[in-house]
Scaffold this motif. Structure first.
Motif, PDB file in Angstrom:
ATOM      1  N   UNK A 100     -25.695   9.472  21.880  1.00 56.04           N
ATOM      2  CA  UNK A 100     -24.460   9.180  21.154  1.00 56.04           C
ATOM      3  C   UNK A 100     -23.395  10.200  21.530  1.00 56.04           C
ATOM      4  N   UNK A 101     -22.298   9.718  22.115  1.00 54.80           N
ATOM      5  CA  UNK A 101     -21.147  10.563  22.448  1.00 54.80           C
ATOM      6  C   UNK A 101     -20.086  10.363  21.379  1.00 54.80           C
ATOM      7  N   UNK A 102     -19.756  11.443  20.687  1.00 54.58           N
ATOM      8  CA  UNK A 102     -18.786  11.384  19.593  1.00 54.58           C
ATOM      9  C   UNK A 102     -17.383  11.636  20.123  1.00 54.58           C
ATOM     10  N   UNK A 103     -16.610  10.570  20.280  1.00 54.71           N
ATOM     11  CA  UNK A 103     -15.218  10.702  20.687  1.00 54.71           C
ATOM     12  C   UNK A 103     -14.254  10.441  19.538  1.00 54.71           C
ATOM     13  N   UNK A 104     -14.750  10.629  18.316  1.00 57.70           N
ATOM     14  CA  UNK A 104     -13.881  10.614  17.144  1.00 57.70           C
ATOM     15  C   UNK A 104     -13.268  11.997  16.966  1.00 57.70           C
ATOM     16  N   UNK A 105     -12.446  12.133  15.939  1.00 57.43           N
ATOM     17  CA  UNK A 105     -11.836  13.434  15.663  1.00 57.43           C
ATOM     18  C   UNK A 105     -12.509  14.141  14.495  1.00 57.43           C
ATOM     19  N   UNK A 106     -13.731  13.725  14.156  1.00 54.13           N
ATOM     20  CA  UNK A 106     -14.470  14.329  13.049  1.00 54.13           C
ATOM     21  C   UNK A 106     -15.966  14.213  13.318  1.00 54.13           C
ATOM     22  N   UNK A 107     -16.771  15.034  12.624  1.00 59.07           N
ATOM     23  CA  UNK A 107     -18.223  15.015  12.844  1.00 59.07           C
ATOM     24  C   UNK A 107     -18.825  13.648  12.538  1.00 59.07           C
ATOM     25  N   UNK A 108     -19.993  13.402  13.145  1.00 56.22           N
ATOM     26  CA  UNK A 108     -20.598  12.075  13.119  1.00 56.22           C
ATOM     27  C   UNK A 108     -22.112  12.198  13.051  1.00 56.22           C
ATOM     28  N   UNK A 109     -22.747  11.292  12.345  1.00 51.99           N
ATOM     29  CA  UNK A 109     -24.202  11.122  12.385  1.00 51.99           C
ATOM     30  C   UNK A 109     -24.514   9.631  12.343  1.00 51.99           C
ATOM     31  N   UNK A 110     -25.654   9.251  12.918  1.00 56.58           N
ATOM     32  CA  UNK A 110     -26.103   7.862  12.831  1.00 56.58           C
ATOM     33  C   UNK A 110     -27.439   7.784  12.112  1.00 56.58           C
ATOM     34  N   UNK A 111     -27.505   6.819  11.189  1.00 57.06           N
ATOM     35  CA  UNK A 111     -28.732   6.577  10.427  1.00 57.06           C
ATOM     36  C   UNK A 111     -29.268   5.191  10.762  1.00 57.06           C
ATOM     37  N   UNK A 112     -30.589   5.074  10.763  1.00 58.87           N
ATOM     38  CA  UNK A 112     -31.293   3.848  11.165  1.00 58.87           C
ATOM     39  C   UNK A 112     -31.980   3.290   9.929  1.00 58.87           C
ATOM     40  N   UNK A 113     -31.225   2.512   9.146  1.00 62.81           N
ATOM     41  CA  UNK A 113     -31.666   2.104   7.810  1.00 62.81           C
ATOM     42  C   UNK A 113     -32.943   1.272   7.880  1.00 62.81           C
ATOM     43  N   UNK A 114     -33.969   1.719   7.187  1.00 60.48           N
ATOM     44  CA  UNK A 114     -35.244   1.015   7.136  1.00 60.48           C
ATOM     45  C   UNK A 114     -36.267   1.481   8.149  1.00 60.48           C
ATOM     46  N   UNK A 115     -35.833   2.203   9.196  1.00 67.39           N
ATOM     47  CA  UNK A 115     -36.785   2.749  10.164  1.00 67.39           C
ATOM     48  C   UNK A 115     -37.437   3.987   9.546  1.00 67.39           C
ATOM     49  N   UNK A 116     -38.753   3.987   9.478  1.00 64.86           N
ATOM     50  CA  UNK A 116     -39.443   4.986   8.655  1.00 64.86           C
ATOM     51  C   UNK A 116     -39.562   6.361   9.294  1.00 64.86           C
ATOM     52  N   UNK A 117     -39.323   6.475  10.598  1.00 67.00           N
ATOM     53  CA  UNK A 117     -39.364   7.785  11.258  1.00 67.00           C
ATOM     54  C   UNK A 117     -40.633   8.546  10.877  1.00 67.00           C
ATOM     55  N   UNK A 118     -41.777   7.943  11.111  1.00 65.75           N
ATOM     56  CA  UNK A 118     -43.038   8.558  10.713  1.00 65.75           C
ATOM     57  C   UNK A 118     -43.189   9.955  11.315  1.00 65.75           C
ATOM     58  N   UNK A 119     -43.411  10.929  10.433  1.00 65.43           N
ATOM     59  CA  UNK A 119     -43.584  12.350  10.801  1.00 65.43           C
ATOM     60  C   UNK A 119     -42.347  12.915  11.511  1.00 65.43           C
ATOM     61  N   UNK A 120     -41.203  12.268  11.334  1.00 60.89           N
ATOM     62  CA  UNK A 120     -40.072  12.582  12.214  1.00 60.89           C
ATOM     63  C   UNK A 120     -38.742  12.477  11.479  1.00 60.89           C
ATOM     64  N   UNK A 121     -38.630  13.124  10.309  1.00 62.87           N
ATOM     65  CA  UNK A 121     -37.345  13.077   9.600  1.00 62.87           C
ATOM     66  C   UNK A 121     -36.248  13.778  10.385  1.00 62.87           C
ATOM     67  N   UNK A 122     -36.625  14.477  11.470  1.00 64.16           N
ATOM     68  CA  UNK A 122     -35.631  15.104  12.357  1.00 64.16           C
ATOM     69  C   UNK A 122     -34.636  14.073  12.914  1.00 64.16           C
ATOM     70  N   UNK A 123     -35.031  12.817  12.994  1.00 59.81           N
ATOM     71  CA  UNK A 123     -34.187  11.795  13.627  1.00 59.81           C
ATOM     72  C   UNK A 123     -33.522  10.868  12.612  1.00 59.81           C
ATOM     73  N   UNK A 124     -33.579  11.216  11.328  1.00 55.36           N
ATOM     74  CA  UNK A 124     -33.136  10.281  10.296  1.00 55.36           C
ATOM     75  C   UNK A 124     -31.620  10.111  10.243  1.00 55.36           C
ATOM     76  N   UNK A 125     -30.890  11.124  10.659  1.00 59.04           N
ATOM     77  CA  UNK A 125     -29.454  10.966  10.811  1.00 59.04           C
ATOM     78  C   UNK A 125     -28.649  10.931   9.527  1.00 59.04           C
ATOM     79  N   UNK A 126     -29.033  11.739   8.531  1.00 56.83           N
ATOM     80  CA  UNK A 126     -28.249  11.885   7.310  1.00 56.83           C
ATOM     81  C   UNK A 126     -27.974  13.372   7.086  1.00 56.83           C
TER      82      UNK A 126
END
Length: 553
Positions: free
Chosen positions: A73-99
């Motif tokens: 993900x390349x952020x070309x906005x003028x403010x910070x950004x995160x992406x969340x994957x709603x419903x994907x459980x990210x088993x053992x991997x909250x590092x990728x939850x994006x909140x």
């Protein structure tokens, strides 16, 4: 936004750009996203929107159970950004939850690569930018997880597979809406309802969103990606057979319309067995004095004739919606992501080890609007809670268990503004009660898990109400609605180590504090229970200059 069937893997390669496999591993799919602003008129008024590779809504992610997704993900906005994957459980991997409670933001002009596996999941989901009110500007898209070819699904392969993103829409920019909330004011009413980013005019100039061949059956994955309102979804003259809900196969009942609450996704089968012409798919607001309606065109191949201007009426009142919820049942004989039947997990026979009752409230003290759970209104700090915990500086950033398992007597009178994080013991079976004393419908989402929605009833909850629980075939899902002056009960085993967000899906409520985080630790820092922090993990706040802890073994 179309879909794919038997050629899904081939088409996904085209979308992703690259696919690779490592011997002994599941396939990897690679995406590169350029996030920018653009000017469009989704509701007839030019406004700033968030685009992914120039698209609004963003591109579909098509995947199959256990695929590995790598999204740069390349952020070309003028403010910070995160992406969340709603419903994907990210088993053992909250590092990728994006909140905000788990990840440092992607700063303007920089990029971050998400790497995660859709492990042991199937179903219909969506992704979106999770910070502030970015979702009000778009940046969202569909995310589907197909069953592996060796795992049968309880219906014949459809002719095609379509994603339908419905949601209410504001014509003010996301920054203007954020300014309203920061100033102590409410968002007010939205101005439109969109279907895949548009609303059919009905003047004969509308291009079709989807095309159906006469006699064929199609799968529609319908998600409510809006900010404020529950929506009722229906298709002119076409009944819908419900087959899947947020990752679970369900008993296949047929409906003329479905209430889709904020953050929820359904899959339905629709057969093109009517007169070959155009038809409207319709989404309209529920439980509002002023009803907003969005439309999209479905066109029969070689069909002739416009869609009828007579829009099928939506149901009235929330009692109808409650009865529809009660008709949803888990398909106990179908296989989900694994070959064993869904019903082989007997959740109703597990002893409850802890009950947490959460009451939502609103405060307008000193002219500042805040929303809370059990009297605490969550606020995000400069250091994500997960990083503070991992680096061993949690006590400098937050306090655990600032709310009790029961709401205080004066829950509606006082609100504390602070980080709200509670700790649950690993592998305990916990009952959570949501009690809604307000006049609007609530919708809650839990990251990292699916839970069994065992009851929704009017009134207040007491232990005696457990006799009304569905302990056999409640649907396993990640969202649940709570009607006004009502309660809902969910049950689940907290077996996914990490820090996970439990939030209201109402954008105003979430932004102003109606959320919390659940820490599920394990006494052993072991790769058996949780993945190591990614090598590319962003650091910020109190941990920015600290040495990285020793990796798990």
């Amino acid at each position: 936004m179309g879909g794919v069937t038997k050629f899904s893997l081939m088409l996904l390669c085209l979308f992703a750009g690259t696919m690779s496999t490592v011997k002994g591993e599941d396939p990897y799919f690679y995406f590169t996203w350029n996030i920018t602003y653009g000017t469009l008129s989704p509701a007839g008024v030019p406004q700033q929107v968030i685009l992914i590779n120039g698209q609004f809504p963003g591109p579909n992610i098509n995947s199959t159970s256990n695929n590995n997704l790598v999204i740069n993900v390349f952020n070309n906005l003028d403010e910070p950004l995160l992406y969340h994957w709603a419903g994907i459980q990210q088993r053992k991997n909250s590092w990728q939850d994006g909140v905000a409670g788990t990840n440092c933001p992607i700063l303007p002009g920089s990029n971050f690569t998400y790497r995660f596996q859709v492990k042991d999941q199937i179903g219909s989901y969506f992704y979106y930018p999770s910070l502030g009110l970015h979702r009000a500007a778009g940046g969202f898209g569909g995310l589907r997880v197909n069953s592996r070819l060796l795992i049968p699904v309880p219906y014949a392969d459809p002719e095609d597979d379509y994603t339908v993103l419905v949601g209410d829409w504001y014509t003010k920019s996301h920054s203007a809406l954020k300014k309203l909330l920061d100033g102590g004011r409410a968002l007010g009413r939205p101005q439109a309802v969109l279907v895949n980013g548009r609303n059919a005019k009905g003047d004969g100039t509308d291009a079709p969103l989807f095309t159906m061949k006469p006699g064929k059956t199609y799968k529609y994955r319908v998600c409510n990606v809006g900010l404020k309102n529950s929506l009722n979804f229906r298709i002119q003259k076409h009944p819908m057979k419900l087959v899947e809900m947020e990752g679970s196969h369900v008993v296949q009942n047929t409906y003329d319309s479905l209430d889709v609450h904020l953050g929820q996704c359904f899959s339905v089968l629709v057969t093109a067995d009517k007169e070959p012409k155009d038809y409207y798919m319709v989404a309209s607001t529920r439980f509002t004095k002023t009803i907003l309606t969005g439309k999209g065109i479905i066109r029969y191949a070689n069909g002739k004739g416009p869609a009828s201007p007579e829009i099928p009426a939506a149901p009235v009142g929330w009692a109808w919606s409650l009865n529809q919820f009660r008709s949803f049942r888990w398909n106990l004989t179908a296989s989900a992501a694994r070959p064993n039947p869904q019903g082989s997990y007997h959740y109703g026979q597990i002893n409850i080890t802890r009950t947490v009752k959460l009451v939502n409230s609103v405060s307008r003290d000193n002219g500042k609007l805040r929303y809370a759970l059990n009297g605490v209104s969550h606020v995000d700090g400069d250091t994500p809670l997960k990083l503070a915990e991992y680096y061993g500086v949690a006590e400098k950033v937050f306090k655990y268990d600032t709310i009790s398992d029961k709401p205080p007597q004066d829950v509606a009178k006082s609100v504390k503004v602070q980080p709200n994080i509670i700790k649950f013991q690993y592998r305990t079976f916990i009952e959570i009660i949501f009690e809604n004393h307000e006049k609007s419908v609530q919708s809650y989402n839990l990251n990292g898990y699916s839970f069994f929605a065992v009851a929704i009833e009017p009134g207040t909850w007491t232990p005696e109400k457990r006799k009304n629980y569905n302990l056999l075939d409640g649907v396993s899902r990640h969202t649940v609605q709570v009607y006004p002056k009502s309660w809902a009960a969910i049950m689940l085993t907290f077996d996914n180590v990490g820090v996970w967000n439990l939030r209201s899906e109402l954008a105003e409520n979430r932004y102003l504090g109606q959320q919390l985080y659940i820490s599920v630790p394990t006494p052993e820092r072991s790769l058996r229970d949780e993945y190591n922090i990614p090598l590319n993990a962003l650091v910020c706040g109190a941990v920015k200059s600290l040495p990285k802890p020793a990796p798990y073994k």
